[in-house]
Design a protein around this motif. Structure first.
Motif, mmCIF file in Angstrom:
data_model
loop_
_atom_site.group_PDB
_atom_site.id
_atom_site.type_symbol
_atom_site.label_atom_id
_atom_site.label_comp_id
_atom_site.label_asym_id
_atom_site.label_seq_id
_atom_site.Cartn_x
_atom_site.Cartn_y
_atom_site.Cartn_z
ATOM 1 N N ASP A 81 0.835 -1.371 0.086
ATOM 2 C CA ASP A 81 0.050 0.072 0.015
ATOM 3 C C ASP A 81 0.963 1.245 -0.002
ATOM 4 N N ALA A 82 1.937 1.362 0.882
ATOM 5 C CA ALA A 82 2.969 2.188 0.836
ATOM 6 C C ALA A 82 3.661 2.756 -0.387
ATOM 7 N N PHE A 83 3.894 1.634 -0.820
ATOM 8 C CA PHE A 83 4.729 1.595 -2.024
ATOM 9 C C PHE A 83 3.793 2.092 -3.245
ATOM 10 N N SER A 84 2.695 1.844 -3.516
ATOM 11 C CA SER A 84 1.771 2.102 -4.371
ATOM 12 C C SER A 84 1.500 3.665 -4.254
ATOM 13 N N ARG A 85 1.712 4.343 -3.164
ATOM 14 C CA ARG A 85 1.599 5.903 -2.988
ATOM 15 C C ARG A 85 2.702 6.438 -3.402
ATOM 16 N N LEU A 86 4.077 5.759 -3.265
ATOM 17 C CA LEU A 86 5.225 6.101 -3.943
ATOM 18 C C LEU A 86 5.087 6.314 -5.551
ATOM 19 N N GLN A 87 4.490 5.337 -5.802
ATOM 20 C CA GLN A 87 4.350 4.972 -7.317
ATOM 21 C C GLN A 87 3.359 6.100 -8.084
ATOM 22 N N SER A 88 2.591 6.939 -7.390
ATOM 23 C CA SER A 88 1.787 7.826 -7.767
ATOM 24 C C SER A 88 2.614 9.111 -7.890
ATOM 25 N N GLU A 89 3.926 9.372 -7.522
ATOM 26 C CA GLU A 89 4.670 10.655 -7.822
ATOM 27 C C GLU A 89 5.234 10.426 -9.101
#
Length: 374
Positions: free
Chosen positions: A208-216
């Motif tokens: 979940d946290a990694f997917s938030r990074l990918q949105s950058e």
């Protein structure tokens, strides 16, 4: 000294690897070591000169009783100076063994913050007097057992786990070769997690946290999760659901953790429950930046050498990962400081030294008690 290490099993877990590392270090120092496992599987590397007994204890009264007598016979034949048990089943087994055999001093080491529910805590409490000493690998875990009534404060102490510091060290050559084998260039950003794929390791939170990074915009990172376990299918489904296929990879069981840590730009631990997560020490020893949740045992290992965030908070974990990646690997003195923190306090040499001093004290007291009785 003749040292018998009794363990619940020898699969590829942190406690099991610690037993193997201690066996190797004790033998290197000239001591005789026997390793007795209550279960038959063996995925860790044991020293070839160790005496090894692997049993097949089942969860039936007959099997448990039969295994007790097998270990009793081995104990009488091998004649150790100390019996050191690791993990809850072996700990309770070792205490039961004192009821049917003349045993040397018995030490019981707990490796998990959550050793079990009320029944296990009651079993610990009722059998406490049968052990010479109980230890835990972290201060958090020790306090948890005290709070649960499993052990009185004056009967349980902290002795940390240790890592083989010569195995976990920075290596530019290993970094380059491993990144090439993973299909990564030097410009690629690799984030690593190592651990069993079980709910308490919370790799779903990490995804979940990694997917938030990918949105950058502009951030091209890959997440590698090394380990195996019951949550593999669920994590694979989460990867697909979050659209992370090709960017998040389940590597399965790996025996080249030192190489992976050298290759990584960031190590992340997402756990809810730990005892003493040695992989954090291994990451720091390799000079790798670390972000972790505040699982038990983390703070004493990581200190101010990495970033710690609350458990079960994907947004906070993502923010810490983002900050760590922006900060980069740190200066050479900073990377050296990470390694020195581990080498001075958590090397297997230092920890084995603590154990040997403890064994000698208990063996001396046992000898004095026998002399008084005679």
């Amino acid at each position: 000294m003749r040292i018998l290490l009794l363990t619940t099993g020898l699969k590829l877990g942190g406690a099991e690897q610690q037993v193997a590392a201690l066996a190797r270090q004790f033998i290197a120092l000239g001591h005789a070591v026997a390793v007795v496992s209550l279960t038959p599987d063996c995925d860790v590397e044991l020293p070839p000169t160790a005496t090894v007994l692997r049993l097949d204890m089942r969860k039936t009264p007959w099997s448990m009783a039969s295994t007790l007598w097998q270990v009793r016979d081995f104990l009488h034949a091998w004649r150790p100076d100390v019996l050191h048990a690791h993990m809850v089943h072996a700990n309770l087994f070792a205490r039961a063994l004192t009821r049917i055999a003349r045993t040397p001093p018995v030490i019981c080491t707990a490796h998990s913050y959550r050793e079990g529910g009320r029944l296990r805590m009651l079993a610990y409490r009722l059998t406490d007097r049968w052990a010479s000493l109980t230890t835990h690998v972290s201060a958090d875990g020790r306090q948890g057992m005290i709070d649960a009534g499993a052990a009185p404060p004056d009967r349980i102490v902290v002795v940390p786990n240790g890592i083989e510091i010569d195995r976990f060290r920075p290596s530019p050559e290993l970094r380059l070769a491993t990144r090439q084998s993973l299909g990564a260039t030097e410009a690629s950003i690799l984030i690593l997690n190592v651990g069993r794929l079980v709910p308490e390791k919370a790799q779903n939170l990490l995804l979940d946290a990694f997917s938030r990074l990918q949105s950058e915009e502009g951030l091209e990172a890959r997440l590698l999760i090394a380990g195996e376990g019951a949550e593999r299918d669920a994590l694979a489904a989460t990867i697909n659901r979050l659209g992370l296929a090709g960017r998040a990879t389940l590597l399965g069981v790996r025996r080249d953790v030192a190489a992976l840590l050298n290759a990584a730009d960031l190590f992340v631990l997402s756990s809810e429950i730990e005892g003493m997560p040695l992989v954090i020490a291994e990451a720091l020893a390799c000079g790798c930046p670390v972000v972790s949740t505040d699982a038990p045992g983390v703070a004493s290992l990581l200190g101010d050498a990495g970033r710690i965030v609350p458990r079960n908070n994907a947004a906070a974990l993502a923010a810490a990962m983002r900050a760590a990646l922006r900060a980069g690997p740190g200066s050479p003195p900073e990377r050296t400081a990470r390694r020195d923190r581990i080498a001075s306090r958590f090397s297997i040499e230092a920890v084995a030294g603590q154990w040997l001093a403890c064994y000698a004290r208990l063996a001396s007291r046992a000898t004095a008690a026998h002399v008084e009785l005679a």
